[in-house]
Design a protein around this motif. Structure first.
Motif, PDB file in Angstrom:
ATOM      1  N   ARG A  75       0.722   9.818  -5.461  1.00 38.63           N
ATOM      2  CA  ARG A  75       1.267  11.176  -5.313  1.00 38.63           C
ATOM      3  C   ARG A  75       2.163  11.556  -6.487  1.00 38.63           C
ATOM      4  O   ARG A  75       2.168  12.693  -6.939  1.00 38.63           O
ATOM      5  CB  ARG A  75       2.074  11.297  -4.024  1.00 38.63           C
ATOM      6  CG  ARG A  75       1.265  11.177  -2.751  1.00 38.63           C
ATOM      7  CD  ARG A  75       2.042  11.698  -1.550  1.00 38.63           C
ATOM      8  NE  ARG A  75       3.333  11.042  -1.416  1.00 38.63           N
ATOM      9  CZ  ARG A  75       3.532   9.922  -0.722  1.00 38.63           C
ATOM     10  NH1 ARG A  75       2.502   9.325  -0.128  1.00 38.63           N
ATOM     11  NH2 ARG A  75       4.732   9.387  -0.635  1.00 38.63           N
ATOM     12  N   PHE A  76       2.912  10.560  -6.997  1.00 39.88           N
ATOM     13  CA  PHE A  76       3.914  10.847  -8.016  1.00 39.88           C
ATOM     14  C   PHE A  76       3.306  10.980  -9.407  1.00 39.88           C
ATOM     15  O   PHE A  76       3.624  11.907 -10.157  1.00 39.88           O
ATOM     16  CB  PHE A  76       4.970   9.733  -8.014  1.00 39.88           C
ATOM     17  CG  PHE A  76       6.098   9.968  -8.953  1.00 39.88           C
ATOM     18  CD1 PHE A  76       6.129   9.356 -10.208  1.00 39.88           C
ATOM     19  CD2 PHE A  76       7.158  10.790  -8.610  1.00 39.88           C
ATOM     20  CE1 PHE A  76       7.173   9.562 -11.085  1.00 39.88           C
ATOM     21  CE2 PHE A  76       8.213  11.017  -9.478  1.00 39.88           C
ATOM     22  CZ  PHE A  76       8.219  10.398 -10.730  1.00 39.88           C
ATOM     23  N   SER A  77       2.436  10.037  -9.775  1.00 41.66           N
ATOM     24  CA  SER A  77       1.869  10.034 -11.121  1.00 41.66           C
ATOM     25  C   SER A  77       0.558   9.266 -11.133  1.00 41.66           C
ATOM     26  O   SER A  77       0.526   8.078 -10.805  1.00 41.66           O
ATOM     27  CB  SER A  77       2.860   9.399 -12.111  1.00 41.66           C
ATOM     28  OG  SER A  77       2.243   9.146 -13.349  1.00 41.66           O
ATOM     29  N   ARG A  78      -0.508   9.923 -11.541  1.00 40.60           N
ATOM     30  CA  ARG A  78      -1.793   9.253 -11.640  1.00 40.60           C
ATOM     31  C   ARG A  78      -1.764   8.164 -12.717  1.00 40.60           C
ATOM     32  O   ARG A  78      -2.445   7.133 -12.597  1.00 40.60           O
ATOM     33  CB  ARG A  78      -2.907  10.269 -11.968  1.00 40.60           C
ATOM     34  CG  ARG A  78      -3.114  11.359 -10.922  1.00 40.60           C
ATOM     35  CD  ARG A  78      -3.623  10.791  -9.610  1.00 40.60           C
ATOM     36  NE  ARG A  78      -4.088  11.830  -8.717  1.00 40.60           N
ATOM     37  CZ  ARG A  78      -3.324  12.506  -7.867  1.00 40.60           C
ATOM     38  NH1 ARG A  78      -2.028  12.234  -7.798  1.00 40.60           N
ATOM     39  NH2 ARG A  78      -3.845  13.440  -7.084  1.00 40.60           N
ATOM     40  N   VAL A  79      -0.975   8.377 -13.760  1.00 39.02           N
ATOM     41  CA  VAL A  79      -0.871   7.374 -14.826  1.00 39.02           C
ATOM     42  C   VAL A  79      -0.214   6.109 -14.298  1.00 39.02           C
ATOM     43  O   VAL A  79      -0.678   4.989 -14.556  1.00 39.02           O
ATOM     44  CB  VAL A  79      -0.077   7.946 -16.020  1.00 39.02           C
ATOM     45  CG1 VAL A  79       0.169   6.859 -17.066  1.00 39.02           C
ATOM     46  CG2 VAL A  79      -0.825   9.110 -16.652  1.00 39.02           C
ATOM     47  N   GLU A  80       0.900   6.260 -13.549  1.00 38.92           N
ATOM     48  CA  GLU A  80       1.588   5.099 -12.984  1.00 38.92           C
ATOM     49  C   GLU A  80       0.672   4.368 -11.996  1.00 38.92           C
ATOM     50  O   GLU A  80       0.661   3.129 -11.941  1.00 38.92           O
ATOM     51  CB  GLU A  80       2.870   5.552 -12.267  1.00 38.92           C
ATOM     52  CG  GLU A  80       3.845   6.319 -13.132  1.00 38.92           C
ATOM     53  CD  GLU A  80       4.768   5.405 -13.910  1.00 38.92           C
ATOM     54  OE1 GLU A  80       4.359   4.279 -14.209  1.00 38.92           O
ATOM     55  OE2 GLU A  80       5.887   5.826 -14.217  1.00 38.92           O
ATOM     56  N   PHE A  81      -0.083   5.115 -11.214  1.00 36.18           N
ATOM     57  CA  PHE A  81      -1.028   4.504 -10.269  1.00 36.18           C
ATOM     58  C   PHE A  81      -2.095   3.709 -11.017  1.00 36.18           C
ATOM     59  O   PHE A  81      -2.447   2.589 -10.626  1.00 36.18           O
ATOM     60  CB  PHE A  81      -1.667   5.599  -9.409  1.00 36.18           C
ATOM     61  CG  PHE A  81      -2.724   5.093  -8.467  1.00 36.18           C
ATOM     62  CD1 PHE A  81      -2.367   4.479  -7.271  1.00 36.18           C
ATOM     63  CD2 PHE A  81      -4.068   5.213  -8.769  1.00 36.18           C
ATOM     64  CE1 PHE A  81      -3.331   4.007  -6.394  1.00 36.18           C
ATOM     65  CE2 PHE A  81      -5.050   4.741  -7.901  1.00 36.18           C
ATOM     66  CZ  PHE A  81      -4.672   4.141  -6.706  1.00 36.18           C
ATOM     67  N   LEU A 117       0.823  -1.212   0.000  1.00 33.73           N
ATOM     68  CA  LEU A 117       0.000   0.000   0.000  1.00 33.73           C
ATOM     69  C   LEU A 117       0.859   1.265   0.000  1.00 33.73           C
ATOM     70  O   LEU A 117       0.467   2.288  -0.566  1.00 33.73           O
ATOM     71  CB  LEU A 117      -0.931  -0.004   1.223  1.00 33.73           C
ATOM     72  CG  LEU A 117      -1.960  -1.140   1.267  1.00 33.73           C
ATOM     73  CD1 LEU A 117      -2.791  -1.048   2.539  1.00 33.73           C
ATOM     74  CD2 LEU A 117      -2.866  -1.099   0.040  1.00 33.73           C
ATOM     75  N   ARG A 118       2.030   1.180   0.631  1.00 37.61           N
ATOM     76  CA  ARG A 118       2.919   2.353   0.657  1.00 37.61           C
ATOM     77  C   ARG A 118       3.366   2.715  -0.761  1.00 37.61           C
ATOM     78  O   ARG A 118       3.396   3.894  -1.122  1.00 37.61           O
ATOM     79  CB  ARG A 118       4.132   2.049   1.535  1.00 37.61           C
ATOM     80  CG  ARG A 118       5.078   3.230   1.705  1.00 37.61           C
ATOM     81  CD  ARG A 118       6.221   2.890   2.642  1.00 37.61           C
ATOM     82  NE  ARG A 118       5.734   2.543   3.969  1.00 37.61           N
ATOM     83  CZ  ARG A 118       6.524   2.142   4.961  1.00 37.61           C
ATOM     84  NH1 ARG A 118       7.826   2.032   4.776  1.00 37.61           N
ATOM     85  NH2 ARG A 118       6.021   1.866   6.149  1.00 37.61           N
ATOM     86  N   ALA A 119       3.688   1.696  -1.560  1.00 41.71           N
ATOM     87  CA  ALA A 119       4.090   1.960  -2.948  1.00 41.71           C
ATOM     88  C   ALA A 119       2.927   2.544  -3.746  1.00 41.71           C
ATOM     89  O   ALA A 119       3.120   3.442  -4.569  1.00 41.71           O
ATOM     90  CB  ALA A 119       4.591   0.680  -3.604  1.00 41.71           C
ATOM     91  N   LEU A 120       1.707   2.045  -3.498  1.00 37.82           N
ATOM     92  CA  LEU A 120       0.538   2.604  -4.188  1.00 37.82           C
ATOM     93  C   LEU A 120       0.323   4.065  -3.829  1.00 37.82           C
ATOM     94  O   LEU A 120       0.000   4.891  -4.696  1.00 37.82           O
ATOM     95  CB  LEU A 120      -0.711   1.785  -3.840  1.00 37.82           C
ATOM     96  CG  LEU A 120      -0.868   0.418  -4.502  1.00 37.82           C
ATOM     97  CD1 LEU A 120      -2.135  -0.261  -4.006  1.00 37.82           C
ATOM     98  CD2 LEU A 120      -0.883   0.552  -6.019  1.00 37.82           C
TER      99      LEU A 120
END
Length: 573
Positions: free
Chosen positions: A386-392, A378-381
């Motif tokens: 926060r970093f990129s909505r596309v990557e998420f 969950l921490r990576a998610l």
């Protein structure tokens, strides 16, 4: 053996068997740490091997087989000093997903397919190392791998809940399995559930009260003791049963030819996913302990370990992050840790297999559920969100792929997502108009630095990628848009060649079309950077000279333009 011959032999040994080469120059001062770490790893590997064998659909002893010879093989051929290989939750889930439909309930065929799958996976890994495909470790990006492992963890969780409650859950898919488990509330076997919950309690509490003892081993020991003392196996609590002592009987696997294509496809997926997962662990601990690993040699080592698993009649294996962490925390510093762990597990299998028969299935389910929960990152998610909505979104799509189509078919989904992401990043790179920043050297993107200054008539442009077949049209389009935005006063277009590491024939023809457009508009094309490389490239391809200007750097190109301007000062560049 002469000095020159000894040197050649050492280099040959390091290429063929890096682990063995390291063990041949072993330092005695590393022995105490490796000895303690090896025993500690064995203590963790024993319950995990038994539990993961159940997850993969085998008898518990098969998990112990998979924890001995593969460890020795990796110790000889691997380049990581800390990595421990063996049964892995994600790999076992993939094995079960691949083999269950093919075996159709035939236990003998299931084992044969497993042995063949492990061997085929090993051969593919070794072939991949010979053609230097170690870079595949970078192909599955972190977001996609996180999403895939999250989906696998949910898949494991759904598959073990029924065993924890003592009921049969056979509905396909995570959501149907959860609904079936709820519907069977009245059929729960409460002694089984209490044993499973007790194992859970030990798993949760023991790390705080007894941090030096492996929680999984302690949970299984407590659960087995409770079953043996209160004769719960005679009251409906399912247990492992008799575990045959000794090493496995070697047999050649029988695989029907019509299943080979599906088995090969599963082997390719297993090789990619297990290698990518293993490399994340190996690189993490190599960075922590300040040494480098060789990705191609690691591919070969994983292949050797999987072939060793096939020889011992077990299933495909991968890197084990929890056991690797135990190795490092307990003071393991070399590959000897894996050798000692393998020997310790072998001794237990030969001399101490009898107590294993009291281990309850519900306790194994508790260990697997805890392992599956630990896979959920969950921490990576949160970081991805926060970093990129596309990557998420990519991570969530990978998770949904596992839930929707199953772990094996989801590998194709994951590969497709990786390919789409790679093509998107490569085919649509950032294009920057450059300008000067006060007090700073070089040229910087105007979009990121609105205070940057540009010179009338001069356009400095940077295309941040090679110009090849899949982005050549985009390159030409973006340059033309930049020319239009620059206005009719534009005289020089300077292209920064430094990010353009490669140009194929499609890219070259796009550049030639661009030159024709520039000539019609009276704009001079200038290429800055990679001067010597470009000259050699033009000579190698027998290209005729044209009106394009070449400069070693962007600064010299800008100075040359300003020097031509009435009253210009080349020192401003």
């Amino acid at each position: 053996m002469g000095k020159a011959q000894h040197g050649r032999f050492s280099r040959w040994m390091k290429r063929l068997a890096p682990g063995l080469a390291a063990l041949l120059v072993y330092r005695r001062r590393d022995l105490p740490g490796d000895l303690v770490a090896g025993v500690s790893v064995a203590a963790v590997a024993l319950p995990v091997g038994v539990a993961y064998a159940q997850l993969a659909g085998f008898s518990p002893v098969v998990g112990l087989y998979a924890s001995i010879l593969p460890l020795l093989a990796y110790a000889l051929f691997g380049t990581s000093r800390q990595l421990i290989v063996g049964p892995d939750a994600a790999t076992c889930a993939l094995v079960a997903s691949a083999l269950a439909p093919l075996a159709a309930g035939d236990g003998e065929l299931y084992l044969s397919l497993s042995v063949a799958l492990a061997g085929l996976t090993g051969v593919l890994c070794i072939l991949a190392s010979f053609i230097h495909l170690g870079a595949l470790a970078d192909f599955l990006s972190k977001p996609i791998l996180v999403g895939f492992l999250n989906g696998v963890s949910l898949h494991i969780l759904a598959g073990q809940m029924g065993k924890l409650a003592g009921v049969s859950v056979d509905a396909p898919g995570i959501v149907p399995a959860a609904l079936q488990l709820i519907e069977q509330y009245a059929d729960y076997h409460w002694p089984t559930l209490l044993v499973g919950l007790s194992a859970f309690a030990v798993l949760l509490i023991s790390p705080r009260l007894l941090p030096r003892l492996p929680a999984a081993l302690l949970a299984l020991l407590v659960a087995a003791a409770v079953v043996a003392i209160f004769n719960l196996d005679q009251r409906g609590v399912a247990v492992i049963g008799a575990v045959p002592a000794g090493l496995p009987e070697l047999r050649w696997p029988h695989v029907p030819w019509h299943l080979f294509d599906e088995l090969a496809a599963a082997a390719m997926g297993l090789a990619l996913v297990s290698f990518s997962s293993m490399m994340l662990t190996a690189r993490s601990f190599a960075a922590k302990n300040h040494y480098d690993i060789d990705a191609d040699r690691e591919f070969a080592a994983l292949g050797a370990a999987n072939i060793a698993a096939a020889v011992t009649q077990s299933f495909a294996i991968s890197g084990a992050d929890s056991r690797t962490a135990m190795s490092d925390a307990a003071g393991g510093r070399t590959q000897l840790t894996g050798v000692i762990a393998a020997l310790a597990i072998g001794l237990v299998l030969v001399f101490l297999s009898e107590p294993l028969r009291f281990v309850p299935i519900a306790a194994l389910a508790a260990v697997l559920i805890m392992a599956s929960i630990s896979l959920i990152d969950l921490r990576a998610l949160a970081l991805l969100f926060r970093f990129s909505r596309v990557e998420f979104a990519l991570a969530m799509l990978a998770t949904l792929g596992v839930i929707w189509v199953g772990a094996i078919k989801a590998i194709l989904v994951v590969l497709a997502l990786s390919l789409i992401r790679f093509v998107r990043l490569s085919s649509r790179p950032r294009v920057d108009v450059l300008g000067k920043l006060p007090g700073m050297s070089g040229f910087h993107p105007v979009a990121a630095h609105p205070e940057a200054t540009t010179h009338p008539g001069l356009l400095l442009l940077r295309f941040n990628a090679p110009v090849v077949f899949f982005n050549a049209a985009y390159f030409k389009q973006q340059v033309q848009h930049a020319i239009e935005r620059a206005g009719e006063d534009l005289r020089w277009l300077v292209l920064d060649a430094m990010p353009v590491t490669q140009m194929d024939v499609t890219g070259y023809l796009a550049l030639e079309d661009l030159k024709a457009t520039l000539r019609q508009k009276g704009i001079q094309l200038v290429v800055a950077g990679r001067y010597q490389e470009l000259m050699e490239w033009r000579k190698a391809h027998a290209l005729k000279a044209d009106d394009t200007l070449y400069f070693p750097t962007m600064r010299k190109a800008a100075k040359a333009f300003l020097a031509q301007q009435p009253g210009g000062d080349a020192g401003e560049a």
